[in-house]
Design a protein around this motif. Structure first.
Motif, PDB file in Angstrom:
ATOM      1  N   LEU A 269       0.831  -1.204   0.000  1.00 47.93           N
ATOM      2  CA  LEU A 269       0.000   0.000   0.000  1.00 47.93           C
ATOM      3  C   LEU A 269       0.864   1.253   0.000  1.00 47.93           C
ATOM      4  O   LEU A 269       1.656   1.480   0.922  1.00 47.93           O
ATOM      5  CB  LEU A 269      -0.916   0.004   1.225  1.00 47.93           C
ATOM      6  CG  LEU A 269      -1.910   1.168   1.300  1.00 47.93           C
ATOM      7  CD1 LEU A 269      -2.892   1.132   0.127  1.00 47.93           C
ATOM      8  CD2 LEU A 269      -2.679   1.132   2.629  1.00 47.93           C
ATOM      9  N   ASN A 270       0.704   2.072  -1.038  1.00 43.57           N
ATOM     10  CA  ASN A 270       1.350   3.373  -1.116  1.00 43.57           C
ATOM     11  C   ASN A 270       0.336   4.414  -0.651  1.00 43.57           C
ATOM     12  O   ASN A 270      -0.692   4.618  -1.295  1.00 43.57           O
ATOM     13  CB  ASN A 270       1.779   3.654  -2.554  1.00 43.57           C
ATOM     14  CG  ASN A 270       2.508   4.973  -2.692  1.00 43.57           C
ATOM     15  OD1 ASN A 270       2.518   5.801  -1.782  1.00 43.57           O
ATOM     16  ND2 ASN A 270       3.124   5.189  -3.844  1.00 43.57           N
ATOM     17  N   HIS A 271       0.610   5.068   0.462  1.00 39.49           N
ATOM     18  CA  HIS A 271      -0.363   6.006   1.033  1.00 39.49           C
ATOM     19  C   HIS A 271      -0.640   7.196   0.121  1.00 39.49           C
ATOM     20  O   HIS A 271      -1.668   7.858   0.249  1.00 39.49           O
ATOM     21  CB  HIS A 271       0.101   6.466   2.413  1.00 39.49           C
ATOM     22  CG  HIS A 271       0.043   5.388   3.442  1.00 39.49           C
ATOM     23  ND1 HIS A 271       0.207   5.627   4.790  1.00 39.49           N
ATOM     24  CD2 HIS A 271      -0.169   4.043   3.330  1.00 39.49           C
ATOM     25  CE1 HIS A 271       0.107   4.499   5.449  1.00 39.49           C
ATOM     26  NE2 HIS A 271      -0.116   3.518   4.588  1.00 39.49           N
ATOM     27  N   ALA A 272       0.272   7.487  -0.800  1.00 41.07           N
ATOM     28  CA  ALA A 272       0.036   8.572  -1.759  1.00 41.07           C
ATOM     29  C   ALA A 272      -1.075   8.210  -2.746  1.00 41.07           C
ATOM     30  O   ALA A 272      -1.631   9.094  -3.400  1.00 41.07           O
ATOM     31  CB  ALA A 272       1.314   8.896  -2.515  1.00 41.07           C
ATOM     32  N   ASP A 273      -1.399   6.930  -2.830  1.00 41.45           N
ATOM     33  CA  ASP A 273      -2.464   6.488  -3.730  1.00 41.45           C
ATOM     34  C   ASP A 273      -3.838   6.560  -3.074  1.00 41.45           C
ATOM     35  O   ASP A 273      -4.846   6.241  -3.712  1.00 41.45           O
ATOM     36  CB  ASP A 273      -2.218   5.041  -4.181  1.00 41.45           C
ATOM     37  CG  ASP A 273      -0.984   4.903  -5.052  1.00 41.45           C
ATOM     38  OD1 ASP A 273      -0.611   5.898  -5.708  1.00 41.45           O
ATOM     39  OD2 ASP A 273      -0.403   3.800  -5.085  1.00 41.45           O
TER      40      ASP A 273
END
Length: 331
Positions: free
Chosen positions: A67-71
């Protein structure tokens, strides 16, 4: 259980179940495509989502992804209702001093709530985009609860069972627009741009004994440009707890599933723990020294809001935002 919304998937995002350590996620289209749909059908899908969460944490989900939090969008990228309270009256006292306003006696016995804009909530890594840094740009670190369908006229005791999710947020305020706007006697509008939310909403059981059904007793930590602004305890000096705020909101209306109820800026009377907004720090400086030293946010500044559990692990993930100048798109 921890839930989030990917930006991919349209205006309402795509619901994902997120691992306890906030590192992995999985989509659940067979259960609910969006956060709002899950809340609409919470009694039917809540346990199914929890089963996925348990399997994700156990490494049993084959299609789990990093999980990329920027997404991530806000967990509810657009909410049917966003009601922000003023549960910490020590904060209200200080900011009212800033604009030369008295505290009405009724505020000590009757909660204050206003209805904010909820058509464009922003994600945990989204910039704070504004046209003029002269508007007095400020962060406000808060907690919020999210409800299922709540009938009109319930009691605070009944409201406890309607709190399904908890999160933290940054309720951006434009302090220098507020006085003229409030002087009109009709509340906030221009002085309250889009609100930013943490990466995830969590179910209350994730909070352990820090959550007693009414409040969350942990420090809420805010930084500006990596400098600590404050870490007041959200369970201390809380004049109105969340069930009281929910019940207050239902006096004359029902609440639809997905209603977000905010605490207002977390604030302690012990000033040694710092503040959750710049305006509060500015007023403390004025009271203690007669001079305001702390500026409001400028373009390029970075704010961070986060809450850790008792082991030092991030619960909701951090909100980290940069203040940038708005450039109007070419027509």
């Amino acid at each position: 259980m921890k839930l989030a919304s990917l930006k991919a998937g349209g205006r309402d995002g795509t619901l994902v179940v997120v691992s306890k350590d906030l590192a992995k996620a999985t989509k659940v289209p067979e259960i609910a495509a969006t956060m709002q749909l899950a809340l609409d059908r919470w009694s039917d899908v809540g346990e199914r989502l929890r089963s996925v969460y348990d399997k994700l944490n156990g490494g049993e989900i084959a299609d789990a992804f990093e999980l990329n939090h920027a997404d991530l969008a806000a967990p509810l990228p657009r909410a049917y209702q966003w009601c922000d309270g003023s549960a910490y009256l020590s904060h209200a006292e200080l900011v009212r001093k800033a604009r030369g306003a008295e505290m009405p006696e009724s505020l000590y016995s009757d909660p204050l709530i206003y209805q904010g804009g909820s058509d464009q909530m922003i994600g945990p890594r989204d910039d704070i985009v504004l046209a003029d840094e002269g508007w007095g740009i400020d962060l406000e670190a808060e907690l919020a609860v999210i409800t299922d369908d709540v009938p009109m006229g319930i009691t605070a005791e009944e409201a406890v069972g309607h709190i399904k999710l908890v999160t933290i947020l940054n309720d951006v305020s434009l302090r220098l627009l507020m006085p003229a706007e409030l002087a009109k006697g009709f509340g906030f509008f221009q002085s309250k741009p889009s609100t930013a939310f943490a990466p995830v909403f969590v179910t209350p059981d994730e909070l352990g004994d820090a959550w007693d059904g009414r409040k969350l007793s942990l420090p809420l930590v805010s930084h500006v440009n990596s400098e600590l602004l404050g870490r007041p305890d959200a369970g201390v000096d809380l004049n109105f707890d969340f069930p009281t705020l929910v019940a207050h909101a239902t006096k004359s209306r029902s609440l639809g599933a997905g209603t977000i109820i905010g605490s207002g800026t977390v604030s302690n009377r012990d000033r040694s723990v710092g503040s959750s907004c710049l305006q509060e720090r500015r007023m403390i400086e004025k009271i203690e020294t007669g001079e305001i030293k702390t500026p409001f946010l400028k373009f390029g500044d970075v704010v961070r809001v986060e809450m850790m559990d008792k082991t030092g692990t991030s619960i909701f993930g951090p909100i980290e935002q940069k203040v940038v100048r708005y450039e109007r798109p070419a027509v």
